[in-house]
Each structure stands twice: as C-alpha cells, then as structure tokens.
Design an enzyme around this catalytic site. Sequence first.
Site, PDB file in Angstrom:
ATOM      1  N   HIS A  12       0.820  -1.215   0.000  1.00  0.00           N
ATOM      2  CA  HIS A  12       0.000   0.000   0.000  1.00  0.00           C
ATOM      3  C   HIS A  12       0.855   1.267   0.000  1.00  0.00           C
ATOM      4  CE1 HIS A  12       0.959  -1.301   4.035  1.00  0.00           C
ATOM      5  NE2 HIS A  12       0.815  -0.063   4.451  1.00  0.00           N
ATOM      6  N   CYS A  68       7.649  -0.287  -2.135  1.00  0.00           N
ATOM      7  CA  CYS A  68       6.945  -0.171  -0.856  1.00  0.00           C
ATOM      8  C   CYS A  68       7.167   1.255  -0.351  1.00  0.00           C
ATOM      9  CB  CYS A  68       7.363  -1.248   0.142  1.00  0.00           C
ATOM     10  SG  CYS A  68       9.039  -1.140   0.804  1.00  0.00           S
ATOM     11  N   GLY A  69       6.868   1.527   0.893  1.00  0.00           N
ATOM     12  CA  GLY A  69       6.984   2.898   1.370  1.00  0.00           C
ATOM     13  C   GLY A  69       8.412   3.420   1.285  1.00  0.00           C
ATOM     14  N   GLY A  71      11.027   1.230   0.232  1.00  0.00           N
ATOM     15  CA  GLY A  71      11.766   0.354  -0.684  1.00  0.00           C
ATOM     16  C   GLY A  71      12.654  -0.645   0.046  1.00  0.00           C
ATOM     17  N   ILE A  72      12.807  -0.446   1.339  1.00  0.00           N
ATOM     18  CA  ILE A  72      13.766  -1.265   2.100  1.00  0.00           C
ATOM     19  C   ILE A  72      13.220  -2.672   2.335  1.00  0.00           C
ATOM     20  CG2 ILE A  72      15.010  -1.487   4.277  1.00  0.00           C
ATOM     21  CD1 ILE A  72      14.986   1.640   4.400  1.00  0.00           C
ATOM     22  N   GLY A  73      12.033  -2.748   2.924  1.00  0.00           N
ATOM     23  CA  GLY A  73      11.493  -4.064   3.264  1.00  0.00           C
ATOM     24  C   GLY A  73      11.309  -4.954   2.050  1.00  0.00           C
ATOM     25  N   HIS A 101      27.383  -3.240 -12.965  1.00  0.00           N
ATOM     26  CA  HIS A 101      28.276  -3.958 -12.043  1.00  0.00           C
ATOM     27  C   HIS A 101      27.624  -5.150 -11.358  1.00  0.00           C
ATOM     28  CE1 HIS A 101      31.322  -0.418 -11.377  1.00  0.00           C
ATOM     29  NE2 HIS A 101      31.029  -0.622 -12.648  1.00  0.00           N
ATOM     30  N   ARG A 135      35.222  -8.623 -14.874  1.00  0.00           N
ATOM     31  CA  ARG A 135      35.520  -8.844 -13.448  1.00  0.00           C
ATOM     32  C   ARG A 135      34.253  -8.879 -12.596  1.00  0.00           C
ATOM     33  NH1 ARG A 135      36.065  -3.486 -14.405  1.00  0.00           N
ATOM     34  NH2 ARG A 135      35.494  -1.989 -12.775  1.00  0.00           N
TER      35      ARG A 135
HETATM   36  C1  RB5 Z   1       4.347   0.151   5.343  1.00  0.00           C
HETATM   37  O1  RB5 Z   1       3.817   1.128   6.186  1.00  0.00           O
HETATM   38  C2  RB5 Z   1       5.864   0.270   5.293  1.00  0.00           C
HETATM   39  O2  RB5 Z   1       6.432  -0.220   6.449  1.00  0.00           O
HETATM   40  C3  RB5 Z   1       6.408  -0.465   4.086  1.00  0.00           C
HETATM   41  O3  RB5 Z   1       5.826   0.058   2.934  1.00  0.00           O
HETATM   42  C4  RB5 Z   1       7.912  -0.359   3.862  1.00  0.00           C
HETATM   43  O4  RB5 Z   1       8.351   0.954   3.948  1.00  0.00           O
HETATM   44  C5  RB5 Z   1       8.731  -1.303   4.626  1.00  0.00           C
HETATM   45  O5  RB5 Z   1       9.958  -1.400   4.440  1.00  0.00           O
END
Ligand code: RB5
Length: 146
Positions: A12, A68-69, A71-73, A101, A135
């Site tokens: 979301h 995602c919010g 991009g990390i998760g 790379h 490489r």
């Molecule tokens: C959702 O609120 C948020 O935690 C998710 O989109 C993301 O940022 C997680 O890494």
Amino acid sequence: MSADTIAIAGDHGGLGLKQELTAFLKDAGHDVLDLGTNTTDSVDYPEFGFAVAEAIRDGRAGRGVLVCGSGIGISIAANRFTEIRAALIHDVTGARLCREHNDANVICFGGRMVGPDLATDCLQTFLNTDFEGGRHQRRVDKLSNP
Ligand code: RB5
C-alpha cells in the site's frame, strides 16, 4: 509471459508510484505482469517481494519492479531468493551501476522517498543498461553461492 515480461508489485505504501511505473511500462510497449497490490488496504510487503521473485525464478518474467513505502522491506524480501539481485535505487547513477556492475534483475523504489519523474528515469536507465561482465561476473557469481 516470458523473459521480456516485467513483473511489478508493491504494498500500500508503494501503490501510487507502482501505478505510475506500470503506466510508463505499458506506454513503452512492455509486457507487464502486475502482481498487486491494487488497493490502499494495508498489506504485508514480503508477500509482494516474494511474488516478483517467484515470477522471475519460475521464468514468468525476466525483470522486476518493486515498490513499498521506503523500498527497504520489499528489497530485503526479494533478495531472500538466490536468483534475485534486487537493488534499492534513489538516483539514475545507481540505476546504471546496478546493471553494469551487479546485473540487478529487480529495481526497488520507496514510494515515500522518490517522485514519479525520478523513478521513471531510473527505471528507464535500468532497462536500457547492459551488464558489463568481465571482473563483475566473478563477483555476481559469488552472490549465488553464499
Ligand atoms: C508500510 O507502512 C511500510 O512499512 C512499508 O511500505 C515499507 O516501507 C517497509 O519497508
């Protein structure tokens, strides 16, 4: 669906940017495999990172886009699969380097971090940049054998 297909998904928090990037891909003539989510209801990003990773692993798509919010998760989720090299990107230089790379096959964005114009430029660069090999091939091979 094939290696030319681009799978896209997000939670979301990435919905608005995912919609913008889906429209860009379709306008550019790409086959797009939309794996959701397509509502603002709160959902869990691992399911969507896994869905794109599975599509690439199973040959239903050649590349992927995840949002995602932050991009990390969702990038962490996709990178659980040894077939996936997912890069969280915030600028065009990163989009170029992750291809040259790292032979990245998934590009990830934070819908709360980057705007649609920048993300579209990054996605275009990601799609149009070849892996340099040499490489870098040895290093990329090592990623599959932790
Ligand atoms: C959702 O609120 C948020 O935690 C998710 O989109 C993301 O940022 C997680 O890494």
